[in-house]
Design a protein around this motif. Structure first.
Motif, short mmCIF file in Angstrom:
data_model
loop_
_atom_site.label_atom_id
_atom_site.label_comp_id
_atom_site.label_asym_id
_atom_site.label_seq_id
_atom_site.Cartn_x
_atom_site.Cartn_y
_atom_site.Cartn_z
N THR A 87 -3.04 -2.68 10.19
CA THR A 87 -4.58 -3.01 9.67
C THR A 87 -5.10 -1.89 9.03
OG1 THR A 87 -4.57 -4.66 11.00
CG2 THR A 87 -6.47 -4.40 9.51
N VAL A 134 -8.32 -8.82 5.44
CA VAL A 134 -6.88 -8.88 5.56
C VAL A 134 -6.51 -10.32 5.80
CG1 VAL A 134 -5.04 -8.52 7.44
CG2 VAL A 134 -6.50 -6.55 6.99
N ILE A 175 -0.58 -10.88 8.14
CA ILE A 175 0.13 -9.86 8.70
C ILE A 175 1.52 -10.27 9.31
CG2 ILE A 175 0.60 -7.69 10.39
CD1 ILE A 175 -2.38 -7.18 10.21
N LEU A 196 1.54 -6.43 5.00
CA LEU A 196 0.07 -6.80 5.15
C LEU A 196 -0.27 -7.45 3.97
CD1 LEU A 196 -2.72 -4.73 6.87
CD2 LEU A 196 -2.83 -5.34 4.42
#
Length: 435
Positions: free
Chosen positions: A362, A379, A382, A428
């Protein structure tokens, strides 16, 4: 006003230090014990009361963010799993300093003042001297004290607490609790930035579209909450809803029902995520009874996020411990970060933990996206593959590669290496928020 709100209002009206029980609240306000229990739990979440095992629930003073690192004696009992031997009427009081009694009584008393908490073993004379100085007492090792000390504690309303833990463990537990509170102090919530309802422009269910046009001309805004006479939220109306509609049409017929809302305890980061994901400029803030207590705007949320990044950290989170070791060793051709795997980053097997690996991915992805596009990001997703275990004291290289950056989204491929061998790989995806 709902029964829930009536109970909360009743609790707020009680004097600090008053004892509260489900049965008493149910009887006084003529509500069910279930309703009373839920309201008391809500009051505890709001910091109005504190529940202590073997003591009960007491009314306490709500903490402000500027003194959140100060603990009440009631909180100390919960932290150290203690029991009250005397002075229970002083549990709501806030203490200002801890003193560990590991010296002779005369020397110890030089450090003990009113508002302190003396942490000491089974030294009854010291217990008495501390109470006379205005300090509460925490007895370690599970020991009791004399009846004389208990009676003095009751008279002075200064708690005498007993815990089975030793002095070192107690000091560590209390320090950890204060440290956790310092971390909480840094987290900005909606409560910190909301525009209160008194300063909020809103429409009522009895208004017509004409009123929307009046507010729009006056404020320049085009999105307003719709409430009833008791300020209960019913919907939201925007320029799109009233476009081409007769000014005499009831606003209730064109509004969007069941709008997205937040509470004053929602974090600003969560609010930002909602606003970006849904593409909205304003969020109503409601309480548990769905009453409007204010609004937050996208502009205020983004300002708050920028302020968070500029503030110095008081307490370190796990993420801080990991990212502090990040070193940028990028070249002109590729982005590269490196970090050493410290003991805090590992699991019980001595290899890097899955949570830390996620934090590394991250952080690396976020850093390179910010180099491509200024602003904040959230975010979204992932996908992480663990190829080889990474052991303690290993020096890792993290190589993020930006695959795509759009107006609202960014995509990054992240590879993790040790001694030129790949040990992990991730993809990501993040939402980008313009400043």
């Amino acid at each position: 006003m709902t029964k829930h709100e009536q109970i909360l209002q009743h609790i707020r009206s009680l004097e600090i230090g008053n004892k509260i029980s489900v049965r008493h609240i149910a009887k006084v306000l003529n509500v069910s014990e279930g309703t009373a229990y839920r309201a008391i739990k809500d009051a505890e979440n709001q910091g109005l009361v504190s529940t202590i095992e073997r003591v009960g629930t007491i009314r306490i003073e709500k903490k402000q963010k500027d003194n959140i690192e100060r603990l009440t004696y009631a909180e100390v009992i919960n932290i150290v799993d203690g029991s009250v031997l005397g002075g229970r009427n002083g549990l709501y009081k806030t203490l200002n300093k801890f003193v560990i009694g590991a010296m002779k009584a005369e020397a110890m008393m030089r450090y003990v003042e009113a508002g302190n908490l003396l942490i000491v073993g089974n030294r009854e004379q010291v217990h008495k001297l501390a109470l006379e100085e205005g300090s509460a007492v925490l007895i370690t090792g599970g020991f009791d004290t004399s009846e004389e000390v208990k009676q003095l504690a009751d008279k002075l309303e200064l708690p005498v607490i007993s815990t089975s833990y030793d002095t070192f463990t107690v000091a560590t537990m209390i320090n950890r609790a204060i440290y956790d509170q310092l971390i909480k102090k840094e987290i900005i919530s909606v409560e910190d930035i909301l525009i209160p309802v008194e300063k909020t422009d809103f429409l009522t269910t009895s208004n017509t579209v004409e009123k929307w046009h009046e507010l729009n001309n006056k404020t320049g805004h085009n999105r307003y909450p719709i409430v009833d006479e008791e300020l209960k939220l019913h919907g939201i109306v925007t320029a799109k809803d009233v476009m081409g509609v007769s000014p005499f049409m009831e606003i209730e017929k064109v509004m969007t029902k069941q709008p997205i809302t937040v509470t004053n305890q929602t974090s600003v980061a969560s609010a930002a995520h909602m606003m970006v994901w849904e593409g909205i400029e304003l969020l109503p803030v409601i309480n548990q009874s769905k009453k409007l207590i204010g609004i937050i705007s996208r502009q205020d949320v983004l300002k708050a996020l920028q302020m968070i990044q500029r503030q110095p950290h008081v307490g370190d989170t796990i993420e801080d411990l990991v990212t502090r070791h990040f070193e940028d060793v990028s070249t002109a051709n590729e982005y590269t970060f490196q970090l050493e795997v410290t003991p805090q980053m590992t699991n019980h097997l001595g290899t890097i933990s899955y949570g830390v690996m996620t934090t590394i991915v991250t952080e690396a992805g976020s850093r390179v996206l910010r180099k491509h596009k200024k602003g904040d990001l959230v975010v979204e997703n992932i996908t992480l593959f663990f190829i080889k275990p990474v052991q303690i004291d290993t020096l890792m290289q993290v190589k993020p590669k930006v695959l795509e950056v759009g107006r609202k989204f960014g995509k990054v491929d992240v590879e993790l290496y040790h001694q030129d061998q790949i040990v992990g790989k991730a993809m990501l995806m993040a939402q980008l928020i313009d400043r």
